[in-house]
Design an enzyme around this catalytic site. Structure first.
Site, PDB file in Angstrom:
ATOM      1  N   PRO A  64      28.847  78.062  73.874  1.00 27.19           N
ATOM      2  CA  PRO A  64      28.216  77.829  73.168  1.00 27.19           C
ATOM      3  C   PRO A  64      28.207  77.762  71.687  1.00 27.19           C
ATOM      4  CG  PRO A  64      26.924  79.047  74.352  1.00 27.19           C
ATOM      5  CD  PRO A  64      28.008  78.595  75.689  1.00 27.19           C
ATOM      6  N   ASN A  65      28.401  76.995  70.568  1.00 26.87           N
ATOM      7  CA  ASN A  65      28.863  77.549  68.687  1.00 26.87           C
ATOM      8  C   ASN A  65      30.744  77.766  69.277  1.00 26.87           C
ATOM      9  OD1 ASN A  65      26.896  77.900  68.101  1.00 26.87           O
ATOM     10  ND2 ASN A  65      26.464  79.913  69.713  1.00 26.87           N
ATOM     11  N   ARG A  80      32.013  79.739  61.120  1.00 20.78           N
ATOM     12  CA  ARG A  80      31.499  80.510  61.985  1.00 20.78           C
ATOM     13  C   ARG A  80      31.840  81.961  62.391  1.00 20.78           C
ATOM     14  NH1 ARG A  80      30.413  82.628  68.360  1.00 20.78           N
ATOM     15  NH2 ARG A  80      28.722  83.855  67.537  1.00 20.78           N
ATOM     16  N   TYR A 109      36.044  85.358  64.407  1.00 20.32           N
ATOM     17  CA  TYR A 109      36.781  84.295  64.790  1.00 20.32           C
ATOM     18  C   TYR A 109      37.986  83.651  64.682  1.00 20.32           C
ATOM     19  CZ  TYR A 109      32.424  84.750  67.727  1.00 20.32           C
ATOM     20  OH  TYR A 109      31.172  85.389  68.129  1.00 20.32           O
ATOM     21  N   ASN A 153      35.954  80.254  78.296  1.00 25.70           N
ATOM     22  CA  ASN A 153      35.426  80.714  77.200  1.00 25.70           C
ATOM     23  C   ASN A 153      33.861  80.398  77.301  1.00 25.70           C
ATOM     24  OD1 ASN A 153      33.938  82.072  74.925  1.00 25.70           O
ATOM     25  ND2 ASN A 153      36.014  82.197  73.423  1.00 25.70           N
ATOM     26  N   ALA A 192      28.912  82.974  74.628  1.00 21.96           N
ATOM     27  CA  ALA A 192      27.451  83.892  74.713  1.00 21.96           C
ATOM     28  C   ALA A 192      26.512  84.138  76.377  1.00 21.96           C
ATOM     29  CB  ALA A 192      25.562  83.294  73.938  1.00 21.96           C
ATOM     30  N   GLU A 232      38.880  84.127  81.944  1.00 23.07           N
ATOM     31  CA  GLU A 232      38.433  84.047  80.862  1.00 23.07           C
ATOM     32  C   GLU A 232      39.128  84.672  79.864  1.00 23.07           C
ATOM     33  OE1 GLU A 232      34.620  87.069  80.541  1.00 23.07           O
ATOM     34  OE2 GLU A 232      36.078  87.994  81.179  1.00 23.07           O
ATOM     35  N   HIS A 271      38.022  85.530  75.036  1.00 23.22           N
ATOM     36  CA  HIS A 271      37.300  85.803  73.868  1.00 23.22           C
ATOM     37  C   HIS A 271      37.945  85.793  72.920  1.00 23.22           C
ATOM     38  CE1 HIS A 271      33.161  86.003  76.730  1.00 23.22           C
ATOM     39  NE2 HIS A 271      34.374  86.569  78.079  1.00 23.22           N
ATOM     40  N   ARG A 278      31.845  95.091  69.824  1.00 22.76           N
ATOM     41  CA  ARG A 278      31.051  94.654  69.335  1.00 22.76           C
ATOM     42  C   ARG A 278      29.629  95.016  70.273  1.00 22.76           C
ATOM     43  NH1 ARG A 278      31.726  88.416  68.794  1.00 22.76           N
ATOM     44  NH2 ARG A 278      29.913  88.667  67.696  1.00 22.76           N
TER      45      ARG A 278
END
Length: 144
Positions: free
Chosen positions: A9-10, A17, A22, A74, A77, A98, A100, A107
């Site tokens: 998502p996103n 965003r 990012y 990735n 969330a 994975e 990110h 964070r």
């Protein structure tokens, strides 16, 4: 070699965003760069993004049935919430890296947990969009 790059998502909002976290590279630009890189390396690339958890599970399962050699994921969330993605990756047993873009270790506390990390061969965290290329390299090196 066939690699699936699966984004949660996103990630379709890259470049829009929170660019301070990012970066300014848009999703379309990233997709084009990944396609060029895959072509150079003679990788068959399947690039996918969805904001829906079940669609991501379906794509992981498709990777199994289409004889995929590796997955770069990735989960966005869903990294911190999805046992369904963990179970899908465990079920297919495909080497997975994975990724990110931001450094999730620096964070919010809830971003410290990754449900999928235990089934991944590696995690690339905080390297920006370059992390996708690093992940593909890891999967290529693992191939005999």
């Amino acid at each position: 070699m066939k690699i699936y790059v699966i984004n949660g998502p996103n990630l379709n909002m890259l470049g829009i965003r929170e660019p301070d976290l990012y970066g300014h590279t848009g999703y379309r630009e990233l997709a084009e760069e990944l396609a060029r890189y895959a072509e150079e390396k003679r990788i068959e690339l399947v690039l996918y993004q969805s904001n829906h958890e079940g669609d991501l599970v379906d794509k992981i399962q498709e990777a199994y049935f289409k004889k995929c050699d590796g997955i770069v994921i990735n989960p966005g969330a869903y990294t911190h919430t999805s046992i369904a993605l963990l179970d899908a990756l465990k079920a297919v047993g495909i080497p997975t890296v994975e990724v990110h873009i931001s450094d999730v270790s620096r964070r919010e506390a809830f971003r410290q947990t990754s449900y999928i990390r235990p089934v991944c061969v590696a995690s690339i965290i905080g390297h920006g969009t370059k992390g996708y290329f690093e992940a593909m390299d890891i999967l290529m090196k693992g191939r005999v």
